[in-house]
Design a protein around this motif. Structure first.
Motif, PDB file in Angstrom:
ATOM      1  N   SER A   1       0.838  -1.204   0.000  1.00 49.77           N
ATOM      2  CA  SER A   1       0.000   0.000   0.000  1.00 49.77           C
ATOM      3  C   SER A   1       0.862   1.238   0.000  1.00 49.77           C
ATOM      4  CB  SER A   1      -0.881   0.026   1.251  1.00 49.77           C
ATOM      5  OG  SER A   1      -1.750  -1.056   1.231  1.00 49.77           O
ATOM      6  N   ALA A   2       0.314   2.278  -0.587  1.00 52.94           N
ATOM      7  CA  ALA A   2       1.010   3.564  -0.557  1.00 52.94           C
ATOM      8  C   ALA A   2       0.915   4.131   0.844  1.00 52.94           C
ATOM      9  CB  ALA A   2       0.355   4.517  -1.542  1.00 52.94           C
ATOM     10  N   VAL A   3       2.002   4.679   1.321  1.00 54.64           N
ATOM     11  CA  VAL A   3       1.985   5.278   2.654  1.00 54.64           C
ATOM     12  C   VAL A   3       1.240   6.606   2.600  1.00 54.64           C
ATOM     13  CG1 VAL A   3       3.445   6.294   4.445  1.00 54.64           C
ATOM     14  CG2 VAL A   3       4.096   4.136   3.370  1.00 54.64           C
ATOM     15  N   ALA A   4       1.421   7.345   1.533  1.00 55.42           N
ATOM     16  CA  ALA A   4       0.734   8.638   1.432  1.00 55.42           C
ATOM     17  C   ALA A   4       0.099   8.792   0.055  1.00 55.42           C
ATOM     18  CB  ALA A   4       1.702   9.763   1.723  1.00 55.42           C
ATOM     19  N   ASP A   5       0.768   9.508  -0.842  1.00 51.26           N
ATOM     20  CA  ASP A   5       0.135   9.906  -2.088  1.00 51.26           C
ATOM     21  C   ASP A   5       0.488   8.966  -3.243  1.00 51.26           C
ATOM     22  OD1 ASP A   5      -1.329  11.386  -3.758  1.00 51.26           O
ATOM     23  OD2 ASP A   5       0.102  13.036  -3.966  1.00 51.26           O
ATOM     24  N   GLY A   6       0.262   7.670  -3.044  1.00 48.20           N
ATOM     25  CA  GLY A   6       0.573   6.725  -4.115  1.00 48.20           C
ATOM     26  C   GLY A   6       2.072   6.486  -4.222  1.00 48.20           C
ATOM     27  N   PHE A   7       2.429   5.486  -5.034  1.00 47.61           N
ATOM     28  CA  PHE A   7       3.853   5.245  -5.278  1.00 47.61           C
ATOM     29  C   PHE A   7       4.045   4.974  -6.766  1.00 47.61           C
ATOM     30  CE2 PHE A   7       1.953   1.257  -3.943  1.00 47.61           C
ATOM     31  CZ  PHE A   7       2.426   0.325  -4.855  1.00 47.61           C
ATOM     32  N   ASP A   8       5.290   5.013  -7.175  1.00 49.62           N
ATOM     33  CA  ASP A   8       5.611   4.910  -8.597  1.00 49.62           C
ATOM     34  C   ASP A   8       5.203   3.542  -9.139  1.00 49.62           C
ATOM     35  OD1 ASP A   8       6.883   4.738 -11.094  1.00 49.62           O
ATOM     36  OD2 ASP A   8       8.364   6.239 -10.463  1.00 49.62           O
ATOM     37  N   GLU A   9       4.495   3.554 -10.289  1.00 55.36           N
ATOM     38  CA  GLU A   9       3.984   2.287 -10.843  1.00 55.36           C
ATOM     39  C   GLU A   9       5.107   1.377 -11.350  1.00 55.36           C
ATOM     40  OE1 GLU A   9       1.317   3.250 -13.996  1.00 55.36           O
ATOM     41  OE2 GLU A   9       2.906   3.717 -15.418  1.00 55.36           O
ATOM     42  N   ARG A  10       6.301   1.951 -11.523  1.00 53.93           N
ATOM     43  CA  ARG A  10       7.398   1.121 -12.016  1.00 53.93           C
ATOM     44  C   ARG A  10       7.820   0.080 -10.976  1.00 53.93           C
ATOM     45  NH1 ARG A  10      11.047   5.979 -14.178  1.00 53.93           N
ATOM     46  NH2 ARG A  10      10.124   6.844 -12.321  1.00 53.93           N
ATOM     47  N   TRP A  11       7.383   0.274  -9.736  1.00 54.15           N
ATOM     48  CA  TRP A  11       7.682  -0.717  -8.710  1.00 54.15           C
ATOM     49  C   TRP A  11       6.874  -1.998  -8.916  1.00 54.15           C
ATOM     50  CZ3 TRP A  11      11.422  -1.032  -5.211  1.00 54.15           C
ATOM     51  CH2 TRP A  11      12.188   0.122  -4.965  1.00 54.15           C
ATOM     52  N   PHE A  12       5.832  -1.912  -9.721  1.00 56.65           N
ATOM     53  CA  PHE A  12       4.941  -3.066  -9.862  1.00 56.65           C
ATOM     54  C   PHE A  12       5.675  -4.323 -10.340  1.00 56.65           C
ATOM     55  CE2 PHE A  12       2.058  -5.588 -12.618  1.00 56.65           C
ATOM     56  CZ  PHE A  12       1.255  -6.105 -11.605  1.00 56.65           C
ATOM     57  N   SER A  13       6.498  -4.148 -11.395  1.00 56.14           N
ATOM     58  CA  SER A  13       7.165  -5.331 -11.955  1.00 56.14           C
ATOM     59  C   SER A  13       8.153  -5.920 -10.951  1.00 56.14           C
ATOM     60  CB  SER A  13       7.865  -4.971 -13.270  1.00 56.14           C
ATOM     61  OG  SER A  13       8.705  -3.862 -13.044  1.00 56.14           O
ATOM     62  N   ARG A  14       8.812  -5.071 -10.154  1.00 56.64           N
ATOM     63  CA  ARG A  14       9.754  -5.582  -9.158  1.00 56.64           C
ATOM     64  C   ARG A  14       9.003  -6.320  -8.055  1.00 56.64           C
ATOM     65  NH1 ARG A  14      14.258  -1.119  -7.834  1.00 56.64           N
ATOM     66  NH2 ARG A  14      14.952  -2.817  -6.467  1.00 56.64           N
ATOM     67  N   ILE A  15       7.849  -5.784  -7.703  1.00 53.52           N
ATOM     68  CA  ILE A  15       7.042  -6.459  -6.653  1.00 53.52           C
ATOM     69  C   ILE A  15       6.615  -7.833  -7.155  1.00 53.52           C
ATOM     70  CG2 ILE A  15       4.832  -6.363  -5.412  1.00 53.52           C
ATOM     71  CD1 ILE A  15       5.196  -3.247  -5.450  1.00 53.52           C
ATOM     72  N   ARG A  16       6.176  -7.880  -8.429  1.00 55.95           N
ATOM     73  CA  ARG A  16       5.677  -9.145  -8.982  1.00 55.95           C
ATOM     74  C   ARG A  16       6.790 -10.199  -9.072  1.00 55.95           C
ATOM     75  NH1 ARG A  16       2.397  -8.832 -14.490  1.00 55.95           N
ATOM     76  NH2 ARG A  16       4.453  -8.309 -15.241  1.00 55.95           N
ATOM     77  N   ARG A  17       8.005  -9.725  -9.238  1.00 53.91           N
ATOM     78  CA  ARG A  17       9.120 -10.676  -9.374  1.00 53.91           C
ATOM     79  C   ARG A  17       9.668 -11.156  -8.022  1.00 53.91           C
ATOM     80  NH1 ARG A  17      11.010  -7.066 -13.367  1.00 53.91           N
ATOM     81  NH2 ARG A  17      12.632  -6.338 -11.953  1.00 53.91           N
ATOM     82  N   THR A  18       9.151 -10.599  -6.932  1.00 54.92           N
ATOM     83  CA  THR A  18       9.654 -11.000  -5.612  1.00 54.92           C
ATOM     84  C   THR A  18       9.388 -12.488  -5.391  1.00 54.92           C
ATOM     85  OG1 THR A  18       9.152  -8.808  -4.789  1.00 54.92           O
ATOM     86  CG2 THR A  18       9.516 -10.508  -3.121  1.00 54.92           C
ATOM     87  N   PRO A  19      10.390 -13.263  -4.970  1.00 57.83           N
ATOM     88  CA  PRO A  19      10.172 -14.703  -4.737  1.00 57.83           C
ATOM     89  C   PRO A  19       9.049 -14.928  -3.736  1.00 57.83           C
ATOM     90  CG  PRO A  19      12.511 -14.176  -4.657  1.00 57.83           C
ATOM     91  CD  PRO A  19      11.792 -12.878  -4.759  1.00 57.83           C
ATOM     92  N   GLY A  20       8.177 -15.853  -4.070  1.00 60.78           N
ATOM     93  CA  GLY A  20       7.044 -16.172  -3.187  1.00 60.78           C
ATOM     94  C   GLY A  20       5.763 -15.502  -3.643  1.00 60.78           C
ATOM     95  N   VAL A  21       5.846 -14.499  -4.497  1.00 66.96           N
ATOM     96  CA  VAL A  21       4.642 -13.822  -5.003  1.00 66.96           C
ATOM     97  C   VAL A  21       4.108 -14.629  -6.178  1.00 66.96           C
ATOM     98  CG1 VAL A  21       3.753 -11.763  -6.154  1.00 66.96           C
ATOM     99  CG2 VAL A  21       5.343 -11.533  -4.238  1.00 66.96           C
ATOM    100  N   GLU A  22       2.906 -15.159  -6.046  1.00 70.48           N
ATOM    101  CA  GLU A  22       2.323 -15.965  -7.118  1.00 70.48           C
ATOM    102  C   GLU A  22       1.560 -15.105  -8.114  1.00 70.48           C
ATOM    103  OE1 GLU A  22      -0.035 -18.948  -5.194  1.00 70.48           O
ATOM    104  OE2 GLU A  22       1.748 -20.076  -4.547  1.00 70.48           O
TER     105      GLU A  22
END
Lengths: 244, 633
Positions: free
Chosen positions: B64-85
């Motif tokens: 979740s964003a702590v305040a005013d959203g976060f950069d969407e470019r983080w999405f692909s890195r989040i998806r690649r995190t081990p354990g994320v299905e």
């Protein structure tokens, strides 16, 4: 020698009054044997009603002892006193004290209900007593619709409904006309005799006392006269000795 | 026993219907206030919880964003995190909607108002290509594809510009259907949204009262100025690996995003709303207190009226416990009737108050509109227990007093018992001690920063003044007696009656005192609150003119003024200074907090901020400005 139904042994009852106290009963000693009709007479303030309240266990003496059927009331708990009243004592008051929300029949049945009798039995017993006091036609009437004489007859029925051994009547004729008063006293005397109970009647009326077997006169909280119906002077009450 | 209850209690209550009804009503009002307030605030929270649950879908972790959203470019890195299905990005925007059509010569927006835009809609921007594992779109649209989101409509959401799907509840309420147009406010400007489908899935019909719409994520980003920003990424992680994945994400993510469980958002709002709920509940308990006085007075009056009857019953063989039982039961019956009526009334009032409470919560805490009452068995049980318990406790005093008076005294003295005066001096002394305790509690709770102490102190104050009521009544009676002489015998007798029934009159005085006190305190509190706001406005807002996007209160961080408008304002002749303001919420230790960006230089020159310790605002803000610091409340 039979145990007195009611015994007062050196009973003192003092009430606070202003800065001091007033002794309504001042070392009263009196025995009332089983059966019969005892009238307690005296002028206003002589201690008659106090005597009756102590006998009923609804007030406690300042000193001395009151015994009912040989049982010292001071040794009874409040609940035991209540049971004693409920099972062995019937009380008739000057102001009737019928509950206004109940009809006459229910008022008469009340002591039996308080003793745990089923409603139907209690009401049936009330009907019998109401017939005895000739109030059956007014059984469903509310107290406020009854005359003074009728109210007192209902109170008598209530006092006798649980067949007590001791009936205490506090000025039962005080609020009645002469004719009604005579009827009520006559009725009470007849009924207690029929049921083998002992009647102690407190009254300031000489007429009411005239029907009694024994008349005890109080003055300033002491017995000043004790007369049997046959005109004999009764023996002075003996000091109390605990039954062995 | 049941016969005695019927004869000695129920019949008496039935024969005094007016008195019975008044006392029952008194208890009912107290219970109704507590129940209504709890139900309304719980419903607001439950509505938020529903929304969170529905929107979370099968997700078991989210970023979740702590305040005013976060950069969407983080999405692909989040998806690649081990354990994320699976991972799905989400953008959420609250917007004001209306049915006015932009571009018809009428923008639909008047300066300084949002007339025509009367309802808040939560617009969820989802990525249909990431949604399959979450089953969210399928769940939301329901099984009936004819009424739901069929393939064509789904494609339309993706391919058509400004396409949205709305819930059936929202569509029915506003008389909308697929093919209709809806106008929303985005940063104060109207945006046309085309309804391509109506969602029939049951869950969303209740979330936010059905005021939910779904759109493609790109649509929401474009329409509401959120391009490149994400509010959340929902995740499905391997069972058992949640803690590990969460730790890995926490280590990697930037400061404006953090991993959390979906339910944590509900807890944050619960924390935030709890103070609001506690305040309202505490106030409503005062009403119960008033009800208690009413029962106390009613039972005390019943004892007075039946004093001789009680004596007669005791003489006939009713035990002390029996006397206590009759009067406590009277309190119980009145309390039970009042509690049941109060619960029913509370539900009715809650229905009426729901909208108002929802608006207040929305304005204060951004919890959105509530349209459905969540009947909580726990709240209703609490109302019943409160009504019954308070009535029984109130009846206990007079009942014990009736039972403790010897039958002989009752028969002999009867009404004269009531003429006995209460121990004025002792009660007044006790009242002073309790008020002292109230003062000490206030001081201690301020020192310890313990809000609960305030409520305890309030209870002490009510109890203290109640104990002072007899002495106060006596004082008033003496004054009244002096005045009454001028108004004849009737007035003198009236004043005297007050003294002769002082014990019972004091209870009535205390009941009135508490209820009038409640009214006065609420009025003072509201005025103080206004004064505080006024002081705050005077201190912090010194502008002569304010400009904000219409609908800002609904959309908040999704609204912003165009930079050229700010620049234009700065260039206007006669403008001494322009202070820009940007507020956003963030999470600190599980609680939501506001972060406000202002121009320190403008505040330093023109503001009137006051600081703890009395330091000059100019020097504090100057220091903050040079050191890149922040100022906290």
């Amino acid at each position: 020698m039979s145990i007195p139904v009611l015994r007062f042994d050196g009973v003192v009852k003092a009430f606070p009054s202003g800065t001091g106290t007033v002794r309504a009963l001042d070392g009263l000693t009196l025995d009332v044997g089983p059966g019969g009709f005892t009238a307690i007479v005296g002028r206003s303030g002589s201690g008659k009603s106090t005597l009756l309240n102590l006998a009923a266990g609804i007030d406690t003496p300042t000193s001395g002892e009151v015994l009912v059927d040989g049982q010292p009331l001071s040794r009874l708990s409040d609940d035991a006193l209540t049971r004693l009243r409920r099972d062995r004592i019937g009380v008739v008051y000057q102001f009737f004290h019928l509950l206004p929300t109940l009809d006459v029949r229910e008022n008469v049945a009340l002591p039996l209900l308080l003793a745990g009798r089923p409603e139907r039995d209690a009401l049936a017993a009330a009907d019998v007593r109401l017939a005895e006091v000739e109030l059956a036609p007014r059984a469903r009437a509310r107290p406020h619709t009854l005359s003074g004489g009728e109210l007192q007859r209902a109170a008598v029925a209530r006092a006798l409904v649980h067949e007590p051994s001791l009936v205490l009547a506090d000025e039962p004729t005080g609020n009645l006309d002469t004719r009604s008063a005579a009827q009520v006293v006559e009725l009470m005397a007849a009924l207690v005799r029929r049921h083998g109970a002992t009647l102690v009647l407190v009254t300031h009326s000489r007429d009411a006392a005239a029907a009694a077997d024994r008349v005890v006169t109080l003055s300033d909280g002491r017995v000043v006269d004790d007369t049997r119906a046959r005109g004999e002077r009764a023996e002075a009450a003996q000091p109390f000795r605990a039954p062995s | 026993m049941s016969v005695l209850i019927r004869w000695l209690l129920l019949r008496r209550l039935a024969r005094q219907p007016g008195r019975t009804l008044l006392v029952v009503l008194g208890v009912a009002l107290g219970v109704a206030m507590v129940v209504a307030i709890r139900l309304a605030s719980d419903s607001a929270l439950a509505s938020f919880g529903d929304t969170v649950d529905e929107v979370a879908g099968r997700s078991n972790l989210c970023v979740s964003a702590v305040a005013d959203g976060f950069d969407e470019r983080w999405f692909s890195r989040i998806r690649r995190t081990p354990g994320v299905e699976a991972a799905a990005p989400v953008v959420e925007v609250n917007t004001l909607v209306g049915t006015l059509t932009p571009g018809n010569g009428d923008a639909g927006v008047e300066l300084g108002t949002h007339r025509g835009f009367d309802e808040t809609l939560l617009v969820l921007g989802l990525d249909p290509f990431s949604e399959a594992p979450f089953g969210r779109l399928t769940d939301l649209v329901g099984a009936d594809t004819k009424a739901g989101l069929d393939v064509g409509a789904g494609l339309a959401l993706l391919s058509r510009r400004n396409a949205i799907a709305i819930t059936r509840a929202f569509a029915e309420r506003r008389g909308l259907a697929a093919g209709d147009t809806l106008t929303a406010l985005a940063s104060g400007a109207p945006v046309r949204l085309d309804i391509v489908a109506v969602l029939t899935g049951e869950g969303l019909q209740h979330a936010m009262g059905g005021n939910v719409a779904i759109a493609d994520i790109a649509t929401v980003q474009e329409c509401f100025g959120r391009i490149g920003r994400l509010d959340r990424v929902d995740l499905i992680v391997t069972p058992g690996a949640r803690e590990r994945v969460s730790a890995a994400l926490a280590a990697e993510l930037p400061a404006d995003a953090r991993p959390e469980r979906p339910q944590a958002r509900t807890r944050q709002v619960e924390n935030m709303v709890s103070a609001f709920g506690l305040n309202l509940t505490a106030l409503s308990f005062i009403a119960v207190f008033v009800g208690m006085f009413l029962v106390l007075n009613a039972v005390a009056l019943a004892v007075v009226r039946q004093r001789r009857d009680i004596g007669a019953l005791r003489a006939l063989g009713l035990t002390r416990a029996g006397v206590v039982g009759v009067f406590v039961l009277e309190g119980g019956v009145l309390g039970a009737l009042g509690a049941v009526a109060g619960c029913a009334l509370g539900v009715l009032v809650a229905n009426v108050a729901l909208h108002q409470v929802g608006r207040t919560l929305s304005a204060l805490y951004l919890v959105e509109q509530v349209s459905r009452l969540h009947l909580s068995a726990r709240t209703l049980a609490m109302g019943l227990a409160l009504g019954l318990g308070s009535a029984v406790i109130s009846a206990l005093g007079p009942a014990l007093e009736a039972a403790s008076t010897p039958a002989g005294v009752t028969l002999r003295e009867a009404a004269r018992i009531e003429e006995r005066h209460p121990p004025y001096a002792r009660l007044a002394l006790a009242g002073c001690v309790v008020l002292l305790a109230a003062g000490t509690t206030v001081a201690a709770s301020l020192w310890a920063r313990w809000p609960g102490g305030g409520f305890l102190a309030a209870f002490f104050i009510v109890a203290g003044f109640s104990l002072l009521a007899p002495a106060w009544t006596l004082g008033v009676e003496r004054l009244a007696s002096l005045a009454a002489r001028r108004f004849g015998v009737a007035a003198t007798l009236g004043a005297r009656a007050l003294r002769e029934n002082a014990a019972r009159a004091s209870v009535v005085v205390a009941a009135l005192m508490v209820s009038v006190g409640l009214l006065v305190s609420l009025t003072v509190m509201v005025r103080s609150f206004r004064k505080t706001v006024d002081t705050w406005v005077t201190q912090t807002l010194r502008g002569d003119l304010y400009v904000e996007p219409v609908g800002h209160h609904a959309s908040l961080r999704a609204t912003s003024l165009p930079a050229e408008l700010v620049a234009g304002a700065r260039r206007l002749p006669g403008v001494a200074a322009v202070d820009t303001y940007r507020a956003s919420s963030l999470t600190l230790s599980g609680r939501l907090a506001q972060v406000v960006g202002i121009e320190f230089e403008v505040q330093r020159r023109f503001g009137r901020l006051q600081f703890v310790g009395g330091e000059d605002a100019s020097s504090v803000l100057g220091r903050a400005l040079s050191a890149g610091g922040v100022v906290v409340t």
